[in-house]
Design an enzyme around this catalytic site. Structure first.
Site, mmCIF file in Angstrom:
data_model
loop_
_atom_site.group_PDB
_atom_site.id
_atom_site.type_symbol
_atom_site.label_atom_id
_atom_site.label_comp_id
_atom_site.label_asym_id
_atom_site.label_seq_id
_atom_site.Cartn_x
_atom_site.Cartn_y
_atom_site.Cartn_z
ATOM 1 N N TYR A 1 118.730 11.975 73.476
ATOM 2 C CA TYR A 1 119.080 12.056 72.052
ATOM 3 C C TYR A 1 118.641 13.404 71.468
ATOM 4 O O TYR A 1 119.366 14.031 70.701
ATOM 5 C CB TYR A 1 118.423 10.933 71.245
ATOM 6 C CG TYR A 1 118.800 9.535 71.664
ATOM 7 C CD1 TYR A 1 120.056 9.239 72.183
ATOM 8 C CD2 TYR A 1 117.889 8.489 71.547
ATOM 9 C CE1 TYR A 1 120.395 7.947 72.569
ATOM 10 C CE2 TYR A 1 118.217 7.197 71.919
ATOM 11 C CZ TYR A 1 119.470 6.932 72.431
ATOM 12 O OH TYR A 1 119.796 5.670 72.808
ATOM 13 N N GLU B 1 113.863 24.380 60.011
ATOM 14 C CA GLU B 1 115.323 24.561 59.959
ATOM 15 C C GLU B 1 116.043 23.330 60.510
ATOM 16 O O GLU B 1 117.077 22.915 59.973
ATOM 17 C CB GLU B 1 115.736 25.813 60.733
ATOM 18 C CG GLU B 1 117.215 26.112 60.657
ATOM 19 C CD GLU B 1 117.695 26.425 59.248
ATOM 20 O OE1 GLU B 1 118.675 25.783 58.791
ATOM 21 O OE2 GLU B 1 117.104 27.296 58.595
ATOM 22 N N LEU C 1 99.444 40.292 58.103
ATOM 23 C CA LEU C 1 97.983 40.237 58.108
ATOM 24 C C LEU C 1 97.407 40.491 59.495
ATOM 25 O O LEU C 1 96.396 41.182 59.641
ATOM 26 C CB LEU C 1 97.502 38.890 57.558
ATOM 27 C CG LEU C 1 97.793 38.642 56.077
ATOM 28 C CD1 LEU C 1 97.375 37.234 55.680
ATOM 29 C CD2 LEU C 1 97.108 39.679 55.212
ATOM 30 N N ILE C 2 98.051 39.942 60.511
ATOM 31 C CA ILE C 2 97.559 40.144 61.879
ATOM 32 C C ILE C 2 97.741 41.593 62.307
ATOM 33 O O ILE C 2 96.821 42.202 62.869
ATOM 34 C CB ILE C 2 98.228 39.151 62.838
ATOM 35 C CG1 ILE C 2 97.661 37.748 62.573
ATOM 36 C CG2 ILE C 2 98.020 39.558 64.299
ATOM 37 C CD1 ILE C 2 98.380 36.615 63.282
#
EC number: 2.7.1.107
Length: 120
Positions: free
Chosen positions: A15, A68, A113-114
């Site tokens: 499924y 999504e 930020l990283i």
């Protein structure tokens, strides 16, 4: 009436793969985000960051795809209920899109930020 079949690992996997096949055929946004995921994974492998940072980028990138998929499911259910314009149907679809936008924004902020921490 119970429309929930008994759990079977192989049937449930079938499924899930059927849903993935459908989304790949019908959802441009998902295909585009999956395409970008290839570059994101490459970027994760290339940057000189800790394993923790790399995992954060990987998880937030996969989260974009998951949200999504949920948004696509919402849109399909709304379309099943009504094909005519309905304000609540539009609102449901818009809220799903907002969830995707926030997830993408979260992923981009994590990258910024990283990269700032690693290379600044």
């Amino acid at each position: 009436m119970n429309n929930k079949p008994k759990y079977h690992l192989f049937k449930n996997t079938k499924y899930a793969l059927s849903g993935l096949k459908h989304v790949l055929k019908t959802e441009n946004s998902f295909r585009l985000e999956l395409f970008f995921a290839i570059f994101i994974i490459f970027g994760i492998l290339v940057i000189d960051a800790s394993l923790t940072y790399k995992l954060i980028l990987l998880v937030t990138g996969i989260l974009v795809l998951i949200v999504e998929l949920v948004n696509s499911a919402i849109e399909n259910v709304v379309d099943l209920v009504t094909k005519q314009f309905a304000p609540l149907a539009k609102t449901a679809k818009d809220i799903g899109s907002t969830a995707v936008m926030f997830t993408i924004l979260l992923h981009v902020i994590c990258w910024i930020l990283i990269l700032w921490d690693v290379y600044a």
